[in-house]
Motif scaffolding. Sequence first.
Motif, PDB file in Angstrom:
ATOM      1  N   ASP A 149      35.722  62.464  48.295  1.00  0.00           N
ATOM      2  CA  ASP A 149      34.407  63.036  47.977  1.00  0.00           C
ATOM      3  C   ASP A 149      34.546  64.289  47.115  1.00  0.00           C
ATOM      4  O   ASP A 149      33.793  64.484  46.155  1.00  0.00           O
ATOM      5  CB  ASP A 149      33.639  63.373  49.261  1.00  0.00           C
ATOM      6  CG  ASP A 149      33.150  62.128  49.989  1.00  0.00           C
ATOM      7  OD1 ASP A 149      33.026  61.083  49.329  1.00  0.00           O
ATOM      8  OD2 ASP A 149      32.912  62.202  51.210  1.00  0.00           O
ATOM      9  N   LYS A 150      35.514  65.138  47.480  1.00  0.00           N
ATOM     10  CA  LYS A 150      35.719  66.367  46.712  1.00  0.00           C
ATOM     11  C   LYS A 150      36.147  66.042  45.273  1.00  0.00           C
ATOM     12  O   LYS A 150      35.673  66.671  44.311  1.00  0.00           O
ATOM     13  CB  LYS A 150      36.801  67.220  47.385  1.00  0.00           C
ATOM     14  CG  LYS A 150      36.359  67.912  48.670  1.00  0.00           C
ATOM     15  CD  LYS A 150      35.463  69.105  48.377  1.00  0.00           C
ATOM     16  CE  LYS A 150      35.292  70.018  49.579  1.00  0.00           C
ATOM     17  NZ  LYS A 150      34.685  69.378  50.721  1.00  0.00           N
ATOM     18  N   LEU A 151      37.039  65.090  45.115  1.00  0.00           N
ATOM     19  CA  LEU A 151      37.479  64.700  43.774  1.00  0.00           C
ATOM     20  C   LEU A 151      36.325  64.091  42.979  1.00  0.00           C
ATOM     21  O   LEU A 151      36.180  64.354  41.776  1.00  0.00           O
ATOM     22  CB  LEU A 151      38.641  63.711  43.869  1.00  0.00           C
ATOM     23  CG  LEU A 151      39.968  64.287  44.378  1.00  0.00           C
ATOM     24  CD1 LEU A 151      40.960  63.168  44.664  1.00  0.00           C
ATOM     25  CD2 LEU A 151      40.565  65.260  43.357  1.00  0.00           C
ATOM     26  N   HIS A 152      35.496  63.289  43.640  1.00  0.00           N
ATOM     27  CA  HIS A 152      34.348  62.695  42.954  1.00  0.00           C
ATOM     28  C   HIS A 152      33.404  63.781  42.427  1.00  0.00           C
ATOM     29  O   HIS A 152      32.860  63.658  41.328  1.00  0.00           O
ATOM     30  CB  HIS A 152      33.580  61.770  43.895  1.00  0.00           C
ATOM     31  CG  HIS A 152      34.179  60.399  44.001  1.00  0.00           C
ATOM     32  ND1 HIS A 152      34.129  59.642  45.156  1.00  0.00           N
ATOM     33  CD2 HIS A 152      34.855  59.640  43.101  1.00  0.00           C
ATOM     34  CE1 HIS A 152      34.730  58.485  44.947  1.00  0.00           C
ATOM     35  NE2 HIS A 152      35.179  58.455  43.720  1.00  0.00           N
ATOM     36  N   GLN A 153      33.217  64.835  43.200  1.00  0.00           N
ATOM     37  CA  GLN A 153      32.321  65.906  42.779  1.00  0.00           C
ATOM     38  C   GLN A 153      32.959  66.817  41.741  1.00  0.00           C
ATOM     39  O   GLN A 153      32.247  67.437  40.944  1.00  0.00           O
ATOM     40  CB  GLN A 153      31.901  66.748  43.999  1.00  0.00           C
ATOM     41  CG  GLN A 153      31.061  66.005  45.014  1.00  0.00           C
ATOM     42  CD  GLN A 153      29.757  65.507  44.430  1.00  0.00           C
ATOM     43  OE1 GLN A 153      29.075  66.220  43.703  1.00  0.00           O
ATOM     44  NE2 GLN A 153      29.411  64.266  44.714  1.00  0.00           N
ATOM     45  N   ASN A 154      34.273  66.869  41.707  1.00  0.00           N
ATOM     46  CA  ASN A 154      34.983  67.831  40.857  1.00  0.00           C
ATOM     47  C   ASN A 154      35.458  67.167  39.567  1.00  0.00           C
ATOM     48  O   ASN A 154      34.690  66.963  38.636  1.00  0.00           O
ATOM     49  CB  ASN A 154      36.149  68.425  41.660  1.00  0.00           C
ATOM     50  CG  ASN A 154      36.758  69.641  40.990  1.00  0.00           C
ATOM     51  OD1 ASN A 154      37.056  69.623  39.815  1.00  0.00           O
ATOM     52  ND2 ASN A 154      36.954  70.701  41.740  1.00  0.00           N
ATOM     53  N   ILE A 155      36.699  66.776  39.510  1.00  0.00           N
ATOM     54  CA  ILE A 155      37.283  66.245  38.280  1.00  0.00           C
ATOM     55  C   ILE A 155      36.634  64.931  37.843  1.00  0.00           C
ATOM     56  O   ILE A 155      36.575  64.621  36.651  1.00  0.00           O
ATOM     57  CB  ILE A 155      38.814  66.074  38.447  1.00  0.00           C
ATOM     58  CG1 ILE A 155      39.459  65.627  37.130  1.00  0.00           C
ATOM     59  CG2 ILE A 155      39.142  65.135  39.575  1.00  0.00           C
ATOM     60  CD1 ILE A 155      40.970  65.548  37.193  1.00  0.00           C
ATOM     61  N   THR A 160      31.313  59.706  37.024  1.00  0.00           N
ATOM     62  CA  THR A 160      31.107  59.236  35.657  1.00  0.00           C
ATOM     63  C   THR A 160      32.431  59.033  34.935  1.00  0.00           C
ATOM     64  O   THR A 160      32.558  58.127  34.104  1.00  0.00           O
ATOM     65  CB  THR A 160      30.252  60.238  34.860  1.00  0.00           C
ATOM     66  OG1 THR A 160      30.874  61.528  34.904  1.00  0.00           O
ATOM     67  CG2 THR A 160      28.842  60.322  35.431  1.00  0.00           C
ATOM     68  N   LEU A 161      33.427  59.868  35.238  1.00  0.00           N
ATOM     69  CA  LEU A 161      34.726  59.746  34.578  1.00  0.00           C
ATOM     70  C   LEU A 161      35.692  58.888  35.371  1.00  0.00           C
ATOM     71  O   LEU A 161      36.453  58.107  34.794  1.00  0.00           O
ATOM     72  CB  LEU A 161      35.332  61.137  34.340  1.00  0.00           C
ATOM     73  CG  LEU A 161      34.498  62.104  33.485  1.00  0.00           C
ATOM     74  CD1 LEU A 161      35.240  63.412  33.302  1.00  0.00           C
ATOM     75  CD2 LEU A 161      34.168  61.486  32.140  1.00  0.00           C
ATOM     76  N   VAL A 162      35.703  59.051  36.693  1.00  0.00           N
ATOM     77  CA  VAL A 162      36.629  58.307  37.556  1.00  0.00           C
ATOM     78  C   VAL A 162      35.902  57.952  38.849  1.00  0.00           C
ATOM     79  O   VAL A 162      35.106  58.749  39.358  1.00  0.00           O
ATOM     80  CB  VAL A 162      37.891  59.136  37.886  1.00  0.00           C
ATOM     81  CG1 VAL A 162      38.898  58.283  38.667  1.00  0.00           C
ATOM     82  CG2 VAL A 162      38.541  59.706  36.637  1.00  0.00           C
ATOM     83  N   ALA A 262      38.032  54.067  35.445  1.00  0.00           N
ATOM     84  CA  ALA A 262      37.742  55.306  34.736  1.00  0.00           C
ATOM     85  C   ALA A 262      37.329  55.065  33.295  1.00  0.00           C
ATOM     86  O   ALA A 262      37.625  54.021  32.696  1.00  0.00           O
ATOM     87  CB  ALA A 262      38.973  56.215  34.768  1.00  0.00           C
ATOM     88  N   THR A 263      36.664  56.071  32.753  1.00  0.00           N
ATOM     89  CA  THR A 263      36.426  56.153  31.313  1.00  0.00           C
ATOM     90  C   THR A 263      37.392  57.143  30.674  1.00  0.00           C
ATOM     91  O   THR A 263      37.443  57.255  29.457  1.00  0.00           O
ATOM     92  CB  THR A 263      34.978  56.602  31.030  1.00  0.00           C
ATOM     93  OG1 THR A 263      34.738  57.868  31.673  1.00  0.00           O
ATOM     94  CG2 THR A 263      33.981  55.583  31.556  1.00  0.00           C
ATOM     95  N   ASP A 264      38.127  57.886  31.485  1.00  0.00           N
ATOM     96  CA  ASP A 264      39.104  58.877  31.008  1.00  0.00           C
ATOM     97  C   ASP A 264      40.421  58.605  31.732  1.00  0.00           C
ATOM     98  O   ASP A 264      40.556  58.878  32.926  1.00  0.00           O
ATOM     99  CB  ASP A 264      38.595  60.292  31.311  1.00  0.00           C
ATOM    100  CG  ASP A 264      39.470  61.385  30.716  1.00  0.00           C
ATOM    101  OD1 ASP A 264      40.714  61.260  30.798  1.00  0.00           O
ATOM    102  OD2 ASP A 264      38.920  62.372  30.186  1.00  0.00           O
ATOM    103  N   LEU A 265      41.399  58.071  30.984  1.00  0.00           N
ATOM    104  CA  LEU A 265      42.665  57.663  31.607  1.00  0.00           C
ATOM    105  C   LEU A 265      43.446  58.863  32.134  1.00  0.00           C
ATOM    106  O   LEU A 265      44.084  58.774  33.198  1.00  0.00           O
ATOM    107  CB  LEU A 265      43.509  56.880  30.598  1.00  0.00           C
ATOM    108  CG  LEU A 265      44.843  56.334  31.111  1.00  0.00           C
ATOM    109  CD1 LEU A 265      44.633  55.423  32.306  1.00  0.00           C
ATOM    110  CD2 LEU A 265      45.595  55.613  29.992  1.00  0.00           C
ATOM    111  N   THR A 266      43.424  59.980  31.433  1.00  0.00           N
ATOM    112  CA  THR A 266      44.160  61.175  31.879  1.00  0.00           C
ATOM    113  C   THR A 266      43.654  61.643  33.240  1.00  0.00           C
ATOM    114  O   THR A 266      44.440  61.918  34.152  1.00  0.00           O
ATOM    115  CB  THR A 266      44.020  62.310  30.846  1.00  0.00           C
ATOM    116  OG1 THR A 266      44.563  61.874  29.601  1.00  0.00           O
ATOM    117  CG2 THR A 266      44.755  63.558  31.316  1.00  0.00           C
TER     118      THR A 266
END
Length: 596
Positions: A149-155, A160-162, A262-266
Motif C-alpha cells: 500500500d505504501k509503495l502504491h501511494q509513493n513511487i 498509475t506507474l506500477v 508497469a508503464t515505467d520499467l525502472t
Amino acid sequence: MPTVSVGRDRLFSALGKSYSQEEFEDLCFKFGIELDDVTTEKAIIRKERHLDEEDGGVGDDDEEIIYKIEVPANRYDLLCLEGIAQALRVFNEEQQTPTYRLAGIPKDSMLKMHVKPLTSSIRPFVVCAVLRNITFDEASYNSFIDLQDKLHQNICRRRTLVAIGTHDLDTLQGPFTYEALSPQSINFVPLKQEKSFRADELMEFYKSDMKLKKFLHIIENSPVFPVIYDSKRTVLSLPPIINGAHSAITLKTKNVFIECTATDLTKANIVLNTVVTTFSAYCQRKFEVEPVEVIYSDGRSLVYPDLSIYNMEVPLSYITGTIGVSLEAEKVTSLLNRMQLRAEHSVLDDNKCNINVLIPPTRSDILHPCDVMEDVAIAYGYNGIPKRRLPSMKPLPLNQLEDLIREEIAMNGFTEVLTWILCSNRENFALLNREDDQSSAVIIGNPRSSDFEAVRTSLMPGALKIIGHNKDHPKPIKIFEVGDVALLDESKDVGATNRRHLAALYCGTNSGFELIHSLMDRIMEVLGTPFVPIGDNTGYYIQRSDAPEFLPGRQASIIYKGKHIGDFGIVHPQVLNNFVITDPCSFLEIDIEHFL
C-alpha cells in the motif's frame, strides 16, 4: 514525507534492545528519520470514528503503543518495520549489510511469464519474482500488505506507474501469460468476493468502493484491459485494479509469486526489489530470491529481479570538501558501511584517494556522488560538523544594508513586524486614498481570496492593518518593517521588479510627527548622507508633497541625489478610518536600494 506506523514493542524486539522515547527520538534523528507521533492502534480507531476516549468501549490499559516514523520520500526500503529495523541495526553496527542473491536455478527450470503484444498499448512492462519457503505470522503478513500500500501511494503514483500483485504460488500452475483483452472476455472471481464478474461489470461494481474507485480511471476507458493468467487460464490479477480470489495469499502461504505491471520499467524494478529484499528475510534461505524469466513477443528474454550491485567511485576530496570536515579514508568507509553501503578505498597514482562504493539493490536513492556524500554526513552526525562561512556565501550588499538599518531602528525603540507581501487591491489603492493607475501593481491571476489579489506596492497597508488589529495595545505603538514591494516594469524580462523598502509607523495620543522626522534624520546620519539645501544633489533634502494618504501640509518628500526616494507625514484621517484606527499616526517609507 511518508509516515510509517510500527508497533513499538515489535520494533524494539527487532532491534534487540528497548529504548526510552527520548533515546529512540535521538537515534532516529542521528539516522535521518523522525519519530513523528506516539499513539495507540485503538486511539487511531477512535480518531477515525470520531469517538471520545470513553466512547465505543475501545480503550483499555493494554493498548499497544504505535510509533509513527517519518522517513525520506526516496527511501523505499524504509516503508515498513522490517526495513527500518534492519537499517537501524546496521547503523548501530549490530548487523552487517545483507547480501541479496538469486537462487541458483538453470534458466530452463525458471518460471516463465509470456508477454503478449497488445499489452504495449496499455501497460507494456511486467517484472516478477518468487519468495520460496516464506513463513508469515500475523504481524509480518500485515506488514507485507502494508508495504505494498505504501509503495502504491509513493513511487507507484497511485498505481498509475506500477501495480503490485502477490499470489499464493501453490494454487497456480506456470507458465504465466500477461495479456490485454477486451473487458467482455475477462471473467473471474475478484479478491474478497464469491461471485464471478466480467471485467466491464467490475468497473461498475467498484465505482462504489471507497478504496478501489480511485484506480478505475487508469484503464476503464481503454478498449483492452491488462490481465495475467496461469497455464490453466486462472486469472491472477486485473492490474492495476484487483487480484483474483483464487490465488490470494494467507498466513499459511509458503511460496509467494510477485508480479508488477508497469508503464515505467525502472520504477517497476525498484518496487520489485524493495518487496523481495525486505521480505526475503522471512524465507528459509534468508535473502535468497527465485528469479522469473519474462519473455516478450519480439523474442526478448529478461530475468527478474535484478539484484546486481553496481559500483560508484567518489573522490575522497569531494566528500570531505563538501561536508566541511577532514576525514581519513578508513573513517569514510566505516561511516558508509553503517548506512548499508559497502565501501573500500583506493589510492591513485597521483596519491589521490577514491572511495569505491557498492550500491545494493535496496538503495535505489543513490544516484550521484552527492548522495554518497550525504550518507557520510548523516553517519558522521550533522551536529558534529563545524559551522563555517563559505567564501562563496557572501551576503548581498542589499541584505547587509538592510541588517544595519534594522538594527539601528530597533535601537531607537521600534518593534519589527513582518506582513504579507500580498494584499487586496483595495488596500493597495482605495483604502490609502490613492487612485489605481493600472500601471504599477502586479495583479494575481485567479486569486483564492480577495485578501491576496495583488502584490503590495507599499508597506503602508500592512503596517496600518497591524495597528487596526491592535487598537487595545498600550500606546504609543512604534513599529517598523523592511521588506520587498513589487512594481510593474516593462524593461524587465518578467514584467515587474522588486524594490526593498523601509517603513516605520508611530501611533499614540498625538501624531508623533517629530519622532518619525527625527528617525528619518537618524537613518540618513547613520548612512553618512548629509542634509543639503533644496536643489543640491550631493545629499538629501525634504520638500513639501501632496500624497493623498497623508494630511495636507503635514507631509514631505525625501529627495536623495536628485531622486525621490520616499515620503513621511501624518496619516490622513480618512485613511485611518478605512483601517478602523482611532488614534493619530505618522508614517515613513523609504526605498533603501538608492543607498547602494
